[in-house]
Motif scaffolding. Structure first.
Motif, mmCIF file in Angstrom:
data_model
loop_
_atom_site.group_PDB
_atom_site.id
_atom_site.type_symbol
_atom_site.label_atom_id
_atom_site.label_comp_id
_atom_site.label_asym_id
_atom_site.label_seq_id
_atom_site.Cartn_x
_atom_site.Cartn_y
_atom_site.Cartn_z
ATOM 1 N N ASP A 136 50.732 -38.266 -4.796
ATOM 2 C CA ASP A 136 50.878 -36.834 -4.511
ATOM 3 C C ASP A 136 51.677 -36.674 -3.219
ATOM 4 O O ASP A 136 51.125 -36.633 -2.124
ATOM 5 C CB ASP A 136 49.496 -36.203 -4.387
ATOM 6 N N PHE A 170 46.930 -39.608 -5.985
ATOM 7 C CA PHE A 170 46.151 -38.500 -6.522
ATOM 8 C C PHE A 170 44.677 -38.885 -6.552
ATOM 9 O O PHE A 170 44.323 -40.053 -6.755
ATOM 10 C CB PHE A 170 46.619 -38.154 -7.939
ATOM 11 N N TYR A 190 48.845 -32.811 -14.631
ATOM 12 C CA TYR A 190 48.397 -32.462 -13.287
ATOM 13 C C TYR A 190 49.536 -32.598 -12.272
ATOM 14 O O TYR A 190 49.368 -32.285 -11.088
ATOM 15 C CB TYR A 190 47.233 -33.367 -12.866
ATOM 16 N N HIS A 233 45.103 -33.805 -18.168
ATOM 17 C CA HIS A 233 45.182 -32.716 -17.197
ATOM 18 C C HIS A 233 44.609 -33.068 -15.834
ATOM 19 O O HIS A 233 44.658 -32.260 -14.912
ATOM 20 C CB HIS A 233 44.501 -31.468 -17.760
ATOM 21 N N ASN A 234 44.072 -34.256 -15.710
ATOM 22 C CA ASN A 234 43.599 -34.744 -14.409
ATOM 23 C C ASN A 234 43.502 -36.264 -14.496
ATOM 24 O O ASN A 234 43.639 -36.852 -15.577
ATOM 25 C CB ASN A 234 42.246 -34.115 -14.046
ATOM 26 N N VAL A 235 43.249 -36.901 -13.348
ATOM 27 C CA VAL A 235 43.235 -38.361 -13.309
ATOM 28 C C VAL A 235 42.015 -38.935 -14.021
ATOM 29 O O VAL A 235 42.074 -40.034 -14.571
ATOM 30 C CB VAL A 235 43.328 -38.865 -11.853
ATOM 31 N N THR A 236 40.919 -38.200 -14.053
ATOM 32 C CA THR A 236 39.751 -38.667 -14.794
ATOM 33 C C THR A 236 40.084 -38.831 -16.279
ATOM 34 O O THR A 236 39.742 -39.851 -16.898
ATOM 35 C CB THR A 236 38.574 -37.690 -14.621
ATOM 36 N N GLU A 237 40.777 -37.842 -16.842
ATOM 37 C CA GLU A 237 41.203 -37.943 -18.240
ATOM 38 C C GLU A 237 42.173 -39.108 -18.421
ATOM 39 O O GLU A 237 42.110 -39.834 -19.422
ATOM 40 C CB GLU A 237 41.876 -36.640 -18.683
#
Length: 229
Positions: free
Chosen positions: A14, A88, A187, A208-212
């Motif tokens: 990021d 991120f 994201y 849509h996020n780093v967890t996904e």
């Protein structure tokens, strides 16, 4: 899948906050209205020229004055490359998971090598990154598959067994052109003209996020989790 490759800005790291800081300071020096941070984020993946154009829209990009401003922007950024920059949120555990299971990860980016290497060094990622492919390494950059094939060659892994994660249509096109499994990092720094129809990018998956992203990669490389990520 046997390896994971990432785009750099907006996917793995990021970097936007540092670009925002520098560009908004350039606006203040010029005495013009400060460019909105959200707009700057949409231009990060388009490169330095697009970002500096936000501050100097009246100049042609081949104007010597514009080129001087662009070079000054790069010099300022290079001198303090990671003031407000980091991976991120959630990316460190993802990389650690890959490393613990001996799944190599690397980077294919259109960011110049001198900046890419400085950024990795600042974040202590140099030795952990299995391969770094930059524009200087190839004749044709993304969306051409040449950099993807070069990364695969360095890893000694068939491109079809590699995941590529990116936040720009050219990332997905490059991965698809090399027959890699592509993941769209929604994201990230999605360009304005492409952010409203992500399905049109034709990625194999969208996160849509780093967890996904972590869950998706674990599934693809066959890492089983006993605990929640």
């Amino acid at each position: 899948m046997k390896a994971v490759l990432f785009d750099l800005d907006g996917t793995l790291i990021d970097t936007a906050a540092d670009f925002i800081r520098i560009l908004q300071n350039m606006c203040r020096e010029k005495g013009c209205e400060v460019v909105d941070a959200a707009l700057i984020r949409t231009q990060v993946s388009e490169g330095a020229r697009a970002m500096v154009k936000l501050v100097y829209p009246e100049l042609e990009v081949d104007d010597p004055v514009f080129l001087a401003h662009r070079q000054r922007f790069l010099d300022i950024y290079g001198a303090d490359i990671a003031v407000d920059t980091d991976l991120f949120a959630g990316m460190y555990p993802l990389l650690e998971d890959l490393e613990q299971h001996q799944i190599p990860w690397g980077i294919v980016t259109n960011k110049p090598r001198w900046l890419s290497e400085a950024l990795l060094k600042a974040l202590n990622l140099t030795e952990r990154c299995a391969v770094l492919v930059c524009p200087e390494d190839v004749k044709h950059t993304k969306p051409d598959p040449e950099p993807m094939y070069l990364a695969a060659k360095h890893l000694k892994i068939d491109a079809k067994q590699i995941i590529y994660v990116g936040d720009h249509p050219r990332d997905i096109d490059a991965g698809r052109n090399a027959q890699m499994y592509t993941i769209l990092a929604a994201y990230g720094y999605l360009p304005l003209q492409h952010k409203d129809d992500l399905n049109a990018w034709h990625a194999d998956d969208i996160v849509h996020n780093v967890t996904e992203l972590h869950h998706a990669i674990n599934t693809l490389v066959g890492i089983e989790r006993d605990a929640k990520i």
